[in-house]
Enzyme design. Structure first.
Site, PDB file in Angstrom:
ATOM      1  N   TYR A 117      -1.310  -0.754  10.593  1.00  0.00           N
ATOM      2  CA  TYR A 117      -1.554  -1.440   9.373  1.00  0.00           C
ATOM      3  C   TYR A 117      -0.321  -1.073   8.419  1.00  0.00           C
ATOM      4  CZ  TYR A 117      -3.426  -1.531   4.735  1.00  0.00           C
ATOM      5  OH  TYR A 117      -3.592  -1.846   3.174  1.00  0.00           O
ATOM      6  N   SER A 151       0.961  -1.112   0.026  1.00  0.00           N
ATOM      7  CA  SER A 151      -0.057   0.068  -0.005  1.00  0.00           C
ATOM      8  C   SER A 151       0.870   1.307   0.001  1.00  0.00           C
ATOM      9  CB  SER A 151      -0.746  -0.233   1.291  1.00  0.00           C
ATOM     10  OG  SER A 151      -1.405   1.174   1.589  1.00  0.00           O
ATOM     11  N   LYS A 182       2.637  -3.846   6.577  1.00  0.00           N
ATOM     12  CA  LYS A 182       2.812  -4.009   4.942  1.00  0.00           C
ATOM     13  C   LYS A 182       4.410  -3.701   4.844  1.00  0.00           C
ATOM     14  CE  LYS A 182      -1.248  -4.641   3.349  1.00  0.00           C
ATOM     15  NZ  LYS A 182      -1.643  -5.754   2.690  1.00  0.00           N
TER      16      LYS A 182
HETATM   17  P1  NAD Z   1     -11.074  -6.821   1.777  1.00  0.00           P
HETATM   18  O1  NAD Z   1     -10.851  -6.889   3.134  1.00  0.00           O
HETATM   19  O2  NAD Z   1     -12.260  -6.748   0.848  1.00  0.00           O
HETATM   20  O3  NAD Z   1     -10.128  -8.107   1.115  1.00  0.00           O
HETATM   21  C1  NAD Z   1      -9.335  -9.115   1.987  1.00  0.00           C
HETATM   22  C2  NAD Z   1     -10.040 -10.434   1.983  1.00  0.00           C
HETATM   23  O4  NAD Z   1      -8.941 -11.230   2.857  1.00  0.00           O
HETATM   24  C3  NAD Z   1     -11.357 -10.371   2.732  1.00  0.00           C
HETATM   25  O5  NAD Z   1     -12.206 -11.310   1.852  1.00  0.00           O
HETATM   26  C4  NAD Z   1     -11.047 -11.303   3.982  1.00  0.00           C
HETATM   27  O6  NAD Z   1     -12.211 -12.082   4.269  1.00  0.00           O
HETATM   28  C5  NAD Z   1     -10.001 -11.924   3.592  1.00  0.00           C
HETATM   29  N1  NAD Z   1      -8.751 -12.426   4.770  1.00  0.00           N
HETATM   30  C6  NAD Z   1      -8.395 -11.442   5.829  1.00  0.00           C
HETATM   31  N2  NAD Z   1      -7.683 -12.193   6.713  1.00  0.00           N
HETATM   32  C7  NAD Z   1      -7.544 -13.550   6.101  1.00  0.00           C
HETATM   33  C8  NAD Z   1      -7.215 -14.648   6.623  1.00  0.00           C
HETATM   34  N3  NAD Z   1      -6.318 -14.631   7.525  1.00  0.00           N
HETATM   35  N4  NAD Z   1      -7.382 -15.877   5.697  1.00  0.00           N
HETATM   36  C9  NAD Z   1      -8.073 -15.845   4.760  1.00  0.00           C
HETATM   37  N5  NAD Z   1      -8.274 -14.518   4.134  1.00  0.00           N
HETATM   38  C10 NAD Z   1      -8.347 -13.638   4.967  1.00  0.00           C
HETATM   39  O7  NAD Z   1      -9.854  -5.851   1.194  1.00  0.00           O
HETATM   40  P2  NAD Z   1      -9.299  -5.175   0.012  1.00  0.00           P
HETATM   41  O8  NAD Z   1      -9.732  -3.712  -0.233  1.00  0.00           O
HETATM   42  O9  NAD Z   1      -9.602  -6.191  -1.448  1.00  0.00           O
HETATM   43  O10 NAD Z   1      -7.780  -5.365   0.142  1.00  0.00           O
HETATM   44  C11 NAD Z   1      -6.979  -6.403  -0.355  1.00  0.00           C
HETATM   45  C12 NAD Z   1      -5.619  -6.200  -0.058  1.00  0.00           C
HETATM   46  O11 NAD Z   1      -5.081  -5.009  -0.497  1.00  0.00           O
HETATM   47  C13 NAD Z   1      -5.616  -6.199   1.394  1.00  0.00           C
HETATM   48  O12 NAD Z   1      -4.021  -6.771   1.683  1.00  0.00           O
HETATM   49  C14 NAD Z   1      -5.320  -4.621   1.760  1.00  0.00           C
HETATM   50  O13 NAD Z   1      -4.247  -4.333   2.851  1.00  0.00           O
HETATM   51  C15 NAD Z   1      -4.533  -4.057   0.160  1.00  0.00           C
HETATM   52  N6  NAD Z   1      -4.708  -2.558  -0.096  1.00  0.00           N
HETATM   53  C16 NAD Z   1      -6.116  -2.612  -0.105  1.00  0.00           C
HETATM   54  C17 NAD Z   1      -6.394  -1.007  -0.275  1.00  0.00           C
HETATM   55  C18 NAD Z   1      -7.872  -0.434  -0.479  1.00  0.00           C
HETATM   56  O14 NAD Z   1      -7.821   0.730  -0.270  1.00  0.00           O
HETATM   57  N7  NAD Z   1      -8.814  -1.378  -0.482  1.00  0.00           N
HETATM   58  C19 NAD Z   1      -5.285  -0.173  -0.591  1.00  0.00           C
HETATM   59  C20 NAD Z   1      -3.914  -0.721  -0.505  1.00  0.00           C
HETATM   60  C21 NAD Z   1      -3.753  -1.963  -0.091  1.00  0.00           C
HETATM   61  N1  UFG Z   2     -12.101  11.595   3.422  1.00  0.00           N
HETATM   62  C1  UFG Z   2     -12.975  12.637   3.834  1.00  0.00           C
HETATM   63  N2  UFG Z   2     -14.243  12.001   4.534  1.00  0.00           N
HETATM   64  C2  UFG Z   2     -14.488  10.617   4.852  1.00  0.00           C
HETATM   65  C3  UFG Z   2     -13.353   9.677   4.420  1.00  0.00           C
HETATM   66  C4  UFG Z   2     -12.058  10.406   3.811  1.00  0.00           C
HETATM   67  O1  UFG Z   2     -13.044  13.614   3.894  1.00  0.00           O
HETATM   68  O2  UFG Z   2     -15.290  10.235   5.180  1.00  0.00           O
HETATM   69  C5  UFG Z   2     -10.912  12.178   2.824  1.00  0.00           C
HETATM   70  C6  UFG Z   2      -9.716  11.817   3.419  1.00  0.00           C
HETATM   71  O3  UFG Z   2      -9.496  12.736   4.607  1.00  0.00           O
HETATM   72  C7  UFG Z   2      -8.641  11.963   2.536  1.00  0.00           C
HETATM   73  C8  UFG Z   2      -9.561  11.177   1.160  1.00  0.00           C
HETATM   74  O4  UFG Z   2     -10.789  11.668   1.823  1.00  0.00           O
HETATM   75  O5  UFG Z   2      -8.210  13.141   1.893  1.00  0.00           O
HETATM   76  C9  UFG Z   2      -9.109   9.754   0.953  1.00  0.00           C
HETATM   77  O6  UFG Z   2      -9.569   9.213   2.263  1.00  0.00           O
HETATM   78  P1  UFG Z   2      -9.560   7.550   2.042  1.00  0.00           P
HETATM   79  O7  UFG Z   2      -9.749   7.168   3.623  1.00  0.00           O
HETATM   80  O8  UFG Z   2     -10.523   7.001   1.329  1.00  0.00           O
HETATM   81  O9  UFG Z   2      -8.307   7.095   1.704  1.00  0.00           O
HETATM   82  P2  UFG Z   2      -6.484   7.430   2.346  1.00  0.00           P
HETATM   83  O10 UFG Z   2      -5.963   7.882   1.375  1.00  0.00           O
HETATM   84  O11 UFG Z   2      -6.640   7.947   3.807  1.00  0.00           O
HETATM   85  O12 UFG Z   2      -6.116   5.789   2.597  1.00  0.00           O
HETATM   86  C10 UFG Z   2      -6.423   4.528   1.684  1.00  0.00           C
HETATM   87  C11 UFG Z   2      -6.668   3.319   2.462  1.00  0.00           C
HETATM   88  C12 UFG Z   2      -5.361   2.749   2.979  1.00  0.00           C
HETATM   89  C13 UFG Z   2      -4.375   3.012   1.990  1.00  0.00           C
HETATM   90  C14 UFG Z   2      -4.198   4.299   1.033  1.00  0.00           C
HETATM   91  C15 UFG Z   2      -3.157   4.196  -0.039  1.00  0.00           C
HETATM   92  O13 UFG Z   2      -7.441   3.684   3.457  1.00  0.00           O
HETATM   93  O14 UFG Z   2      -5.482   1.613   3.578  1.00  0.00           O
HETATM   94  O15 UFG Z   2      -5.311   4.713   0.736  1.00  0.00           O
HETATM   95  O16 UFG Z   2      -3.023   5.348  -0.441  1.00  0.00           O
HETATM   96  F1  UFG Z   2      -3.118   2.733   2.442  1.00  0.00           F
END
Ligand code: NAD
Ligand code: UFG
Length: 336
Positions: free
Chosen positions: A148, A124, A152
């Site tokens: 978190y 991330s 990572k």
């Molecule tokens: P998500 O929660 O929708 O998907 C993660 C999945 O992993 C879920 O289905 C959950 O049930 C499963 N899971 C969690 N722990 C587990 C375990 N111990 N064994 C088996 N399954 C397990 O999240 P997502 O948004 O699809 O994110 C996927 C990956 O991408 C994560 O590793 C997250 O940290 C990373 N990521 C997400 C974002 C974002 O904004 N969505 C940004 C950067 C990185």
């Molecule tokens: N924001 C609001 N109101 C809300 C939610 C968010 O104003 O209710 C604003 C935040 O302050 C930020 C922007 O919208 O300026 C985006 O916020 P998000 O929470 O959607 O995303 P972040 O950039 O904070 O973080 C996300 C994921 C992290 C990941 C990161 C990667 O939550 O897990 O993107 O860049 F690591």
């Protein structure tokens, strides 16, 4: 040979599974459904008209992983399983260290036992922490400020170390920016089980009147309109990025890191206005104090992924808002 997708029922994983199946790549999904619904599997089957193998396996369960690797020939693991909420990680750090780091160690242990050395890992942009250097490249300093993000970075370092220990390993680390949007079918998308932490699902839930109004965190950032700027990327583009990484790593022994973003930053207000324009729905909002730990601006230097992976995102902000809206409108109460 199969590609194993851990966390493949989740938001991003389900889109990756579809992109792999589109190319007739054989997929096994494992997921413990701790943050997802098994209904997603039905929808993957409807969209693709194919049935991927699915096992309800926790990546911390070494015996079940052992069984899986013994019985199926796996070429590559795309590893997404893990917890992802920044706020929750601050409250429950042990869960994050246990599930994300502990689970990955168990997974890598079993991979090594069965001579499966190819892994693509979901990292991330949060690993970068606070910085003023924009756009941010893979070489920038790493300093995550929440548990978190630290998990990572820990896993990234673990992968670099195992690669140094044995160059049979073949590792790609993908640092995602802000995934939004949904599959064009409107059948799968982001479906947070609790009140959303992230901006886009919060907006869509205000739009369907599940939430009353959006709270915009801060209006005095040093940005064009005072609200935070992020690099939003369509989840289907992100999924395609994994397929590109999979092809790129074939027959190599590498350990490489790529940002996956569009390289374009949009403010919160720009996202709200774009959403209103494409949906025709007015989003009530109010400004509140900055959220602790938020950066003013972060967007990717995506040149490395462009050059090496030939990663060229296709979807713009209109598409991201449209697809998020269609998914939410079709599924106002999630996967019922
Ligand atoms: P998500 O929660 O929708 O998907 C993660 C999945 O992993 C879920 O289905 C959950 O049930 C499963 N899971 C969690 N722990 C587990 C375990 N111990 N064994 C088996 N399954 C397990 O999240 P997502 O948004 O699809 O994110 C996927 C990956 O991408 C994560 O590793 C997250 O940290 C990373 N990521 C997400 C974002 C974002 O904004 N969505 C940004 C950067 C990185
Ligand atoms: N924001 C609001 N109101 C809300 C939610 C968010 O104003 O209710 C604003 C935040 O302050 C930020 C922007 O919208 O300026 C985006 O916020 P998000 O929470 O959607 O995303 P972040 O950039 O904070 O973080 C996300 C994921 C992290 C990941 C990161 C990667 O939550 O897990 O993107 O860049 F690591």
């Amino acid at each position: 040979m199969y590609v194993l997708v851990t966390g493949g029922i989740g938001y991003i994983g389900s889109h990756i599974v579809l992109e792999l199946m589109k190319l007739d790549i054989k997929v096994i999904i494992i997921d413990n459904l701790s943050n997802s619904s098994i209904k997603v599997l039905d929808r993957i089957i409807i969209i693709s008209n194919k049935i991927p193998l699915f096992f309800n396996i926790d990546i911390n369960d070494e015996n079940k992983l052992d069984w899986l690797f013994l019985n199926y020939k796996i070429s590559t693991v795309i590893h997404l399983a893990g917890f992802k909420s920044v706020g929750d990680s601050v409250k429950n750090p042990i869960n994050y260290y246990h599930n994300n780091i502990g689970g990955t160690i168990t997974l890598l242990t079993v991979m090594k036992k069965y001579n499966v050395y190819d892994i693509i890992f979901s990292s991330s942009a949060t690993v970068y922490g606070v910085t003023k250097l924009m756009p941010i490249s893979e070489k920038c300093a790493l300093n995550p400020i929440n548990p978190y993000g630290k998990t990572k970075l820990y896993i990234e370092n673990l992968l670099l170390d195992i690669f140094k220990s044995n160059i049979q390993w073949n590792v790609i680390i993908l640092r995602y920016f802000n995934p939004v949007g949904a599959h064009k079918s409107g059948l799968i998308g982001d479906n947070p089980s609790l009140i959303p932490n992230n901006l886009m699902p919060y907006i869509t839930q205000v739009a369907v009147k599940k939430l009353e109004k959006l709270f915009i965190y801060g209006k005095d950032y040093n940005t064009k309109d005072g609200t935070g700027i992020r690099d939003y990327i369509h989840v289907v583009d992100l999924a395609v990025g994994h397929v590109k990484a999979l092809f790129y790593m074939q027959n190599k022994h590498i350990c490489e890191i790529f940002n996956l973003g569009t390289g374009i930053g949009y403010s919160v207000l720009e996202l709200v206005k774009t959403f209103e324009a494409v949906s025709g729905v007015k989003i009530n909002f109010t400004f509140v104090d900055r959220r602790a730990g938020d950066l003013d601006i972060i967007y990717a230097d995506s040149s490395l992924a462009r050059e090496k992976l030939e990663f060229h995102p296709q979807f713009n902000l209109d598409d991201m808002c449209t697809d998020s809206w269609i998914f939410q409108k079709n599924n106002p109460d999630g996967y019922l």
